[in-house]
Design an enzyme around this catalytic site. Structure first.
Site, PDB file in Angstrom:
ATOM      1  N   PRO A  13       0.683  -0.787   0.043  1.00 20.95           N
ATOM      2  CA  PRO A  13       0.311   0.405   0.105  1.00 20.95           C
ATOM      3  C   PRO A  13       0.776   1.277  -0.023  1.00 20.95           C
ATOM      4  CG  PRO A  13      -0.750  -1.333   1.660  1.00 20.95           C
ATOM      5  CD  PRO A  13       0.058  -2.385   1.201  1.00 20.95           C
ATOM      6  N   LYS A 207       9.180   4.175  17.919  1.00 23.62           N
ATOM      7  CA  LYS A 207       9.395   5.408  17.347  1.00 23.62           C
ATOM      8  C   LYS A 207      10.594   6.012  18.324  1.00 23.62           C
ATOM      9  CE  LYS A 207       5.244   5.153  14.243  1.00 23.62           C
ATOM     10  NZ  LYS A 207       3.293   5.336  15.094  1.00 23.62           N
TER      11      LYS A 207
END
Length: 322
Positions: A13, A207
């Site tokens: 995607p 992250k």
């Protein structure tokens, strides 16, 4: 005019969105930035194809060969492959740097295991490694850590970098159960098919580990994680507050990232987040608190971050991760 031939690894995607953005906006970016971005090859797990415009159907691709041949003449390797723990993304990135290409990646796994090697290889080659897509999709938290706050006395960083966690916690607060909240997040395309990393705090910690590498030069491989998972029953929340999954690190506690569930005032940076929005806040000492929030958590958002990084890599004279 800077010619920017791009090899894209990964055609899921995010990769498909990246190719479409580059194709659709090529002329405008060329006129605006003086950089002619064009994808010249796409590589999947077992096949690859050279292109000049649209990407043909998979049935017309060739078996995957040596990536060194595919990278010949490329200025950028863009990576949008799954973070499945394979060494291949690291090997491909190192090969690209060796051949003089910048690396733009939304893939996290090899950044956690090969940070030092990638940084050293990029500096030797005079090239950069850009990771916005891996640190917050469309939210430019990585840009603040990498360059915008350069010279600031950043003492601590904390944030809600996982949009799924924020969405799920708010759904539970609205009276839905955890399982139902996760299903709704998946239905809306917010959560992955396997939400374990989101609920456990692993994704938020990942992250933050990458951001500490940009901020303070910590090697993510050496950063320990203490994480509180999202599970029922949730802790009580005072009136006027919202429960948030907050990840944080402090410069004076090197090598440690904590993820906790914390009640935040509804009007605060973290408490005011809606749906899958994200936010990161930096304690910059005498400069005060500086925060960035929002940014779409979607394949399009990650692809836009990769485009931004591609332009930055070829237009800005930086090397390594910084």
């Amino acid at each position: 005019m800077i010619d920017v031939p791009i090899v894209l690894a990964g055609y899921g995607p995010v990769g498909r969105e990246y190719v479409e953005l580059v194709r659709r906006h090529r002329a405008r970016w060329r006129d605006t930035y003086g950089a002619d971005l064009h994808v010249v090859a796409v590589r999947g797990r077992q096949s690859q194809v050279r292109i000049d415009g649209a990407v043909p159907s998979r049935g017309q691709w060739d078996p995957a060969g040596e990536i060194a041949e595919l990278l010949a003449g490329a200025r950028v390797l863009a990576q949008a492959v799954p973070s499945d723990g394979s060494d291949q993304p690291a090997l491909d990135a190192l090969q690209a740097l060796q051949q003089g290409a910048h690396v733009v990646t939304a893939t996290k796994s090899h950044l956690l295991t090969h940070w030092r090697k990638l940084d050293e290889a990029a500096r030797r080659a005079g090239r950069s490694v850009r990771i916005s897509g891996a640190t917050g999709a469309a939210m430019p938290a990585g840009d603040l850590a990498r360059s915008v706050l350069r010279g600031f006395d950043v003492r601590a960083v904390q944030g809600c970098p996982n949009g799924t966690a924020t969405f799920v916690l708010d759904r539970i607060a609205a009276g839905h159960g955890l399982a139902g909240a996760v299903v709704e997040a998946q239905r809306r395309g917010i959560a992955e098919a396997d939400p374990t990393a989101d609920l456990s705090g692993k994704d938020a910690a990942t992250k933050l580990r990458l951001i500490t590498g940009l901020l303070w030069g910590w090697d993510p491989a050496d950063v320990a994680v203490e994480a509180e998972p999202i599970r029922e029953p949730l802790p009580p929340v005072p009136e006027g507050h919202r429960l948030r999954q907050v990840a944080g690190a402090q410069r004076e506690e090197p090598g440690l990232v904590r993820v906790e569930l914390r009640a935040e005032p509804a009007a605060s940076t973290f408490g005011a987040l809606l749906g899958p929005e994200k936010a990161i806040s930096y304690d910059c000492g005498e400069a005060g608190m500086i925060a960035v929030s929002g940014g779409r958590s979607s394949p399009r958002g990650a692809a836009l971050a990769m485009v931004k990084d591609t332009l930055g890599a070829v237009l800005e004279a930086t090397t390594g991760f910084h």
